[in-house]
Design a protein around this motif. Structure first.
Motif, short mmCIF file in Angstrom:
data_model
loop_
_atom_site.label_atom_id
_atom_site.label_comp_id
_atom_site.label_asym_id
_atom_site.label_seq_id
_atom_site.Cartn_x
_atom_site.Cartn_y
_atom_site.Cartn_z
N TYR A 35 0.84 -1.12 -0.04
CA TYR A 35 0.01 0.05 -0.06
C TYR A 35 0.76 1.11 0.08
CZ TYR A 35 -4.57 -1.66 0.64
OH TYR A 35 -5.92 -2.34 0.27
N PRO A 36 0.36 2.27 -0.50
CA PRO A 36 1.38 3.70 -0.73
C PRO A 36 1.45 4.16 0.74
CG PRO A 36 -0.54 3.69 -2.20
CD PRO A 36 -0.75 2.60 -1.45
N PHE A 37 2.68 4.67 1.10
CA PHE A 37 2.89 5.05 2.26
C PHE A 37 3.99 6.34 2.45
CE2 PHE A 37 6.04 2.12 1.59
CZ PHE A 37 7.28 2.42 2.40
N ASP A 38 4.07 7.28 3.49
CA ASP A 38 4.87 8.20 3.31
C ASP A 38 6.20 7.54 3.84
OD1 ASP A 38 6.30 10.58 3.80
OD2 ASP A 38 4.77 11.68 4.90
N LYS A 39 7.22 7.49 3.19
CA LYS A 39 8.33 7.08 3.19
C LYS A 39 9.39 8.16 4.06
CE LYS A 39 8.76 4.55 -1.02
NZ LYS A 39 9.72 4.04 -2.04
N THR A 40 8.80 9.16 4.20
CA THR A 40 9.61 10.22 5.18
C THR A 40 9.35 9.83 6.79
OG1 THR A 40 7.94 11.83 5.14
CG2 THR A 40 9.53 11.78 3.45
N LYS A 41 8.20 9.30 6.86
CA LYS A 41 7.62 8.89 8.24
C LYS A 41 8.03 7.42 8.73
CE LYS A 41 4.00 12.16 8.28
NZ LYS A 41 2.33 12.23 8.47
N LYS A 42 8.07 7.34 10.10
CA LYS A 42 8.71 5.94 10.75
C LYS A 42 7.60 4.74 10.33
CE LYS A 42 9.49 3.43 15.08
NZ LYS A 42 9.32 3.73 16.55
N ILE A 43 8.22 3.78 9.98
CA ILE A 43 7.36 2.59 9.75
C ILE A 43 7.77 1.51 10.89
CG2 ILE A 43 7.36 2.74 7.13
CD1 ILE A 43 9.59 0.46 7.23
N LYS A 44 6.75 0.48 11.01
CA LYS A 44 7.19 -0.41 12.16
C LYS A 44 7.06 -1.96 11.65
CE LYS A 44 4.30 2.46 15.28
NZ LYS A 44 3.13 2.82 16.15
N ILE A 45 7.97 -2.59 11.80
CA ILE A 45 8.18 -3.79 11.70
C ILE A 45 8.03 -4.84 12.50
CG2 ILE A 45 9.77 -5.40 10.25
CD1 ILE A 45 11.19 -2.69 9.40
#
Length: 282
Positions: A24-34
């Protein structure tokens, strides 16, 4: 209940991602969680955006965990590395940090080995949480109990006012269902595992493994009794081994109280792991 409805929205979205292999599209400048879930029958990787919405996910069936313990370290690392590399290719970013989980009560080296698997797959470990408590992050439980029925164990966490009261873990899970099916049908464990996953055989299989499910319900009953047995508090069933249509009804009848189950219960804990609840890194 609203909690189940909201969780199902996330689970349906995640299942779509897993089936299509697309992100899904997401903002690559913000934190992601794995999150990395080392399960008895599969290893799941989850990527969420900063608002805890699924961005990407995938899994591999694997026989590398027994009763909540890693028994094939090299294979575990190889699978996590592969899932990580596939995710990075689809997302176009590097996955640097991840959370993991263990059955309730896991301590010492048995707990640390999950951390080592993730680190060996070139990710820093942010959190290691117990599995039912991880599931509660997605379900947003205030008062109640989470029963995480995995491949090797049944883990239970009870909550009052949003705080964990007790955690329990017993060595009965999907593996024991498979063993019963193997014995009943006179086939190998591997053949029984495949048989267990056949949707067209679900009703017939459940009649055979029902005593195992009732044992899990009995384990849950004892755990609830030790915690005051608040009969008005809901029970939430999660975990891949609970993925039978009659599972929650069997639990409910045995316990004589309502039991709730989400869509795609096998993904509740992995998504909760990614939400990074708890701070238990040693």
């Amino acid at each position: 209940m609203q909690e189940i409805e909201l969780a199902n929205q996330v689970l349906n979205k995640f299942n779509e991602i897993v089936n299509t292999g697309r992100a899904y599209p997401f903002d690559k400048t913000k934190k992601i969680k794995i999150g990395v879930d080392l399960g008895t029958s599969s290893i799941v990787l989850v990527v969420l955006d900063n608002e805890n919405q699924p961005v990407y996910g995938s899994f591999r069936y694997a026989d590398v965990i027994r009763d909540g313990l890693v028994v094939d370290y090299i294979r575990s690392v190889d699978i996590v590395r592969t899932l990580k590399a596939e995710a990075e290719k689809v997302l176009g970013i590097s996955l640097a940090k991840a959370a993991g989980a263990v059955p309730p009560g896991t301590i010492g080296k048995n707990k640390s080995v999950v951390k080592y698997v993730i680190e060996s797959a070139d990710m820093e470990v942010e959190d290691i949480v117990d599995e039912p408590t991880a599931a509660s992050c997605l379900l947003k439980i205030n008062n109640g109990a989470v029963v995480d029925v995995g491949g090797g164990t049944t883990g239970i966490s009870t909550f009052i006012n949003g705080e964990v009261q007790n955690v329990f873990d017993e060595p009965t899970g999907g593996t024991h269902m498979t063993l019963v099916l193997a014995g009943y049908n006179g086939i190998s464990f591997e053949e029984a595992e495949k048989l267990k996953r056949k949707k067209c055989k679900e009703e017939e299989n459940f009649l055979v493994i029902r005593p195992v499910v009732e044992k899990m319900a009995d384990i849950t009953q004892k755990a609830l009794q030790s915690n005051g047995n608040k009969s008005n508090y809901p029970i939430y069933i999660v975990g891949g081994a609970s993925n039978f249509s009659d599972f929650s009804d069997t639990f409910s009848n045995y316990l004589d109280r309502p039991v709730l189950k989400t869509a795609y219960p096998q993904f509740v804990t992995p998504i909760g792991i990614a939400m990074s609840c708890g701070k238990e890194v040693d």
